[in-house]
Scaffold this active site. Structure first.
Site, PDB file in Angstrom:
ATOM      1  N   GLY A 112       0.793  -1.230   0.000  1.00 46.47           N
ATOM      2  CA  GLY A 112       0.000   0.000   0.000  1.00 46.47           C
ATOM      3  C   GLY A 112       0.822   1.276   0.000  1.00 46.47           C
ATOM      4  O   GLY A 112       0.486   2.253  -0.661  1.00 46.47           O
ATOM      5  N   CYS A 115      15.793  -0.796   1.954  1.00 47.77           N
ATOM      6  CA  CYS A 115      15.648  -1.813   3.008  1.00 47.77           C
ATOM      7  C   CYS A 115      16.969  -2.069   3.699  1.00 47.77           C
ATOM      8  O   CYS A 115      17.221  -3.164   4.178  1.00 47.77           O
ATOM      9  CB  CYS A 115      15.121  -3.108   2.411  1.00 47.77           C
ATOM     10  SG  CYS A 115      13.554  -2.865   1.614  1.00 47.77           S
TER      11      CYS A 115
HETATM   12  C1  LIG Z   1       9.785  -4.781  -5.476  1.00 47.39           C
HETATM   13  C2  LIG Z   1       9.469  -4.746  -4.021  1.00 47.39           C
HETATM   14  N1  LIG Z   1       9.003  -5.842  -3.427  1.00 47.39           N
HETATM   15  C3  LIG Z   1       8.700  -5.869  -2.120  1.00 47.39           C
HETATM   16  C4  LIG Z   1       8.855  -4.758  -1.327  1.00 47.39           C
HETATM   17  C5  LIG Z   1       8.509  -4.824   0.136  1.00 47.39           C
HETATM   18  O1  LIG Z   1       7.324  -4.114   0.389  1.00 47.39           O
HETATM   19  P1  LIG Z   1       6.874  -3.738   1.874  1.00 47.39           P
HETATM   20  O2  LIG Z   1       7.604  -2.512   2.256  1.00 47.39           O
HETATM   21  O3  LIG Z   1       5.386  -3.518   1.752  1.00 47.39           O
HETATM   22  O4  LIG Z   1       7.171  -4.908   2.736  1.00 47.39           O
HETATM   23  C6  LIG Z   1       9.350  -3.580  -1.902  1.00 47.39           C
HETATM   24  C7  LIG Z   1       9.610  -2.375  -1.068  1.00 47.39           C
HETATM   25  O5  LIG Z   1      10.714  -1.880  -1.006  1.00 47.39           O
HETATM   26  C8  LIG Z   1       9.654  -3.570  -3.284  1.00 47.39           C
HETATM   27  O6  LIG Z   1      10.123  -2.465  -3.883  1.00 47.39           O
END
Ligand SMILES: Cc1ncc(COP(=O)(O)O)c(C=O)c1O
Length: 357
Positions: A188, A307
């Site tokens: 979201g 991340c």
């Molecule tokens: C391609 C991709 N997959 C998964 C995620 C993870 O999403 P979330 O922050 O909702 O866990 C991200 C977020 O950085 C993303 O860019």
């Protein structure tokens, strides 16, 4: 100093109108949707209307939509269900895929500056492959993968297909039926919703990753995050109406770079990338220096994925495709609804001042 945000791929600026709308009807969000009183019923109504809208946005049925804490959890749920099975994925997936699969049972497809091709998957397919997991749009370089072609092929072979659509959602059309997708992850906060809410589309049930209560029809335990669901459902139509603007901004950025005196190269073939992500190599400056320098001027960009605990770590994707030197001299500019052409002018002006010193 005006602050400028070019990091929408990390998380979007929140949509203040939607937050105000939530505040206005805050009473309706009070209850637990699983409670059997009027407070619960009000919250349940919002939750289920949001589920319907999100299902529609990807051509799915509401019963196939499971609400999660984010795409990381959605990705973990799918990959964990296939942990003891042979799978194929790519070397440019998000860490929530990369840190979940079992390397012993996984074949990796290597991407290049055009992404990956169906032929690369065909070459690796064997009878014991049970799942193929490929992201629709790469979060660091913006590369678009041939999801429809891969889905068509995997359907013939009767192999499950999982697609991480986090960076595609709202930017590109997605239809789970037309694309023959069995499992799909969404987030979201990448489209302007509240952080900490995600979606797993599952054409059939997988073991629940979070165990506990009966929520989400036993497919994911935990008290439902009604505001998360609502803010995501309401953000999607905004994304559709902003597409032309984002396209114009990408073209403007590319044209302005070409006219500038900056020494740069675009990472990835820009014809093969989504409109909101532009990854640029500046051979004369390190990314950690550029990031700090731009931040001092109120401009937020990133190097790799967010991340990684706030540290300026080079993009793993740029590194794998172009090597470590180029990765440590690259920036990701990711565009969104609050950006304007004037923001891009400011970015290039500030970068240009570096060369004048
Ligand atoms: C391609 C991709 N997959 C998964 C995620 C993870 O999403 P979330 O922050 O909702 O866990 C991200 C977020 O950085 C993303 O860019």
């Amino acid at each position: 100093m005006k602050k400028i945000y070019f990091d929408y791929a990390a998380t979007s600026i929140k949509r203040k109108k939607i937050l105000e709308d939530i505040l206005e009807k805050a009473d309706l969000f009070d209850g637990n949707p699983d409670s059997s009183h009027s407070f619960g019923r009000d919250a349940k109504k919002i939750l289920e209307e949001s589920r319907k809208a999100i299902a529609k946005s990807i051509g799915a049925k509401p019963s196939q939509i499971i609400f999660t804490s984010g795409a990381s959890e959605s990705n973990n749920t799918v990959l964990s269900a296939f942990k003891n099975k042979k799978i194929i994925t790519t070397n440019i997936e998000h860490d929530s895929i990369e840190n979940t699969y079992d390397p012993q049972n996984t074949i990796l497809i290597e991407a290049d500056e055009e992404g990956i091709s169906l032929d690369q998957i065909k070459e690796k397919i064997t009878d014991d492959i049970k799942l193929v997991s490929v992201m629709m749009v790469n979060n660091e370089m913006g590369l678009i993968m041939p999801i429809k072609e891969i889905g068509e092929y995997l359907k013939e072979k009767d192999i499950y297909f999982h697609v991480d659509c986090v960076q595609a959602y709202g930017h590109l059309d997605i239809d789970v039926d037309e694309m023959n997708i069995d499992f799909l992850s969404l987030s979201g906060h990448k489209i302007g919703g509240i952080n900490g809410f995600g979606v797993l589309f599952a054409s059939e049930n997988l073991p629940s990753f979070i165990k506990g209560g009966e929520q989400e029809k036993y497919r994911r335990a935990g008290t439902s995050y009604v505001m998360g669901a609502y803010s995501m459902a309401k953000s999607f139509p905004c994304m559709i109406s902003e597409r032309e603007k984002i396209k114009d901004l990408k073209n403007y950025l590319l044209d302005s770079l070409a006219k500038s005196k900056l020494s740069y190269q675009i990472n990835a073939n820009p014809e093969k990338t989504v409109d909101h992500i532009v990854n640029i190599y500046f051979k004369d400056y390190r990314s950690d220096f550029l990031l700090t320098y731009l931040d001092m001027h109120g401009i937020a960009v990133s190097a790799g994925s967010a991340c990684r605990a706030g540290a300026v770590i080079p993009s793993k994707v740029v590194e794998r495709i172009y090597g470590p030197d180029r990765a440590s001299h690259s920036l990701r500019i990711s565009l969104g609804f609050e950006n304007t052409r004037a923001d891009i002018d400011m970015l290039l002006e500030v970068l240009g001042e570096l060369d004048d010193r």
